[in-house]
Design an enzyme around this catalytic site. Structure first.
Site, short mmCIF file in Angstrom:
data_model
loop_
_atom_site.label_atom_id
_atom_site.label_comp_id
_atom_site.label_asym_id
_atom_site.label_seq_id
_atom_site.Cartn_x
_atom_site.Cartn_y
_atom_site.Cartn_z
N ASP A 155 0.84 -1.20 0.00
CA ASP A 155 0.00 0.00 0.00
C ASP A 155 0.88 1.25 0.00
O ASP A 155 0.68 2.16 0.81
CB ASP A 155 -0.95 -0.01 1.20
CG ASP A 155 -2.10 1.01 1.04
OD1 ASP A 155 -2.36 1.45 -0.10
OD2 ASP A 155 -2.72 1.36 2.06
N LYS B 183 1.75 4.66 -0.96
CA LYS B 183 1.03 5.84 -1.44
C LYS B 183 1.51 7.04 -0.65
O LYS B 183 2.11 6.88 0.43
CB LYS B 183 -0.48 5.65 -1.29
CG LYS B 183 -0.96 5.42 0.14
CD LYS B 183 -2.47 5.20 0.18
CE LYS B 183 -2.94 4.92 1.62
NZ LYS B 183 -4.40 4.70 1.67
N ASN C 86 1.14 7.34 3.17
CA ASN C 86 1.93 6.45 4.03
C ASN C 86 3.42 6.79 4.01
O ASN C 86 4.23 6.01 4.50
CB ASN C 86 1.72 4.99 3.60
CG ASN C 86 0.32 4.51 3.94
OD1 ASN C 86 -0.32 5.04 4.84
ND2 ASN C 86 -0.16 3.51 3.22
N ASP D 226 2.77 2.56 8.00
CA ASP D 226 1.51 1.83 7.86
C ASP D 226 1.70 0.49 7.13
O ASP D 226 1.52 0.38 5.92
CB ASP D 226 0.45 2.66 7.15
CG ASP D 226 -0.94 2.05 7.34
OD1 ASP D 226 -1.04 0.88 7.77
OD2 ASP D 226 -1.94 2.73 7.07
N THR E 90 -4.59 1.04 -2.97
CA THR E 90 -5.40 2.24 -3.17
C THR E 90 -5.52 2.49 -4.68
O THR E 90 -4.52 2.36 -5.40
CB THR E 90 -4.74 3.43 -2.46
OG1 THR E 90 -4.58 3.09 -1.08
CG2 THR E 90 -5.58 4.69 -2.58
#
Length: 272
Positions: free
Chosen positions: A132, A134, A137, A150, A169
């Site tokens: 994840d 992005k 994070n 995260d 995401t």
């Protein structure tokens, strides 16, 4: 939160809220420092899958701690009701806040991508895929040092084990994740490539009005560099983007290959 945590730390204000619990600022009288605490209420875990995910996050964070560009885990406390993770506090703006305000020059973007890719490479060497990546994070500490955070969606892939499951995401998820096939750690390279593209251009490479339209664009993977937007971006930067955002996973760069690219190494003039 657990009694064990409250015995060691002074609990301050809430600074975030997640699916299973809250993130708060806490103070250690012993060290004189502030930290971020994540308190997970195990009563909110609906099933064994949720419980496994929560336990896995703390194990993964302990495994990847030690790299200066990964959020460090300080303490873990657990009782029958709560699992509490104490981490270093990153209270500067995150990368999302920065990319929504302006575009980055090649030099500025490379200064972000180098520590990000070092963090990703560190995780991959330990058999962990973040899954994840992005801007939300990617945090910064009080000294403006980048910290990857995260690990709630992270997964182990060592011993040749592939991964499954749609996580991530919309703008940043790799096409092979959406296709439902098994995939490997190179999903993180795709996501990092999307971030690099956005930093340099101010727009995502694959976009749509809805999540479904974004997914369709990602699955097509038609990478373009509009002249009016990319006129000041160096050819060497575009070369790296093509290698990070390759739909063909076998041709997509690994984290180590990205770190060895001239745009990252700065061995070529970026204005060529």
């Amino acid at each position: 939160m657990s009694e064990g945590l409250k015995k060691v730390y002074q609990v301050c204000e809430e600074i975030g809220r997640g699916r299973f619990g809250t993130v708060f600022r806490c103070f250690s009288p012993e060290s004189g420092d502030f930290y971020a605490g994540k308190s997970i209420d195990k009563r909110l875990l609906a099933d064994s899958v949720d419980q496994e995910c929560v336990q896995k996050e703390s194990k993964i964070m302990q495994l990847v701690s030690g790299n200066p560009n990964v959020v460090q885990i300080i303490d873990v406390y657990e009782d029958e009701t709560y699992l509490d993770i104490v981490m270093e506090l990153c209270d500067s703006s995150d990368l999302y806040d920065r990319v929504t305000k302006r575009t980055f020059s090649d030099v500025e973007a490379a200064a972000i991508m180098l520590p990000l890719m070092e963090a990703i490479a560190h995780c991959h060497r330990r058999g962990v895929a973040h899954r994840d990546i992005k801007p939300d994070n990617i945090l910064f500490d009080g000294r403006n040092r980048l910290k990857l955070a995260d690990f709630g969606s992270a997964e182990f892939f060592h011993d040749g084990r592939s991964m499954r499951g749609i996580v991530g995401t919309p703008y940043y998820v790799a096409p092979e994740v959406l296709s439902g096939r098994d995939y490997n750690e190179k999903v993180d390279i795709w996501s990092a490539g999307v971030i690099m593209y956005i930093m340099l251009s101010g727009i995502p490479p694959f976009h749509g009005e809805t999540a479904a339209e974004i997914f369709e664009a990602v699955l097509r993977g038609n990478l373009r560099f509009p002249t009016r937007i990319f006129y000041s971006v160096s050819p060497v930067a575009k070369d790296l983007l093509r290698k990070m955002l390759s739909k063909d996973v076998s041709k997509r760069f690994s984290a180590e290959q990205v770190l060895g690219h001239p745009w990252i190494r700065r061995e070529e003039k970026l204005d060529q």
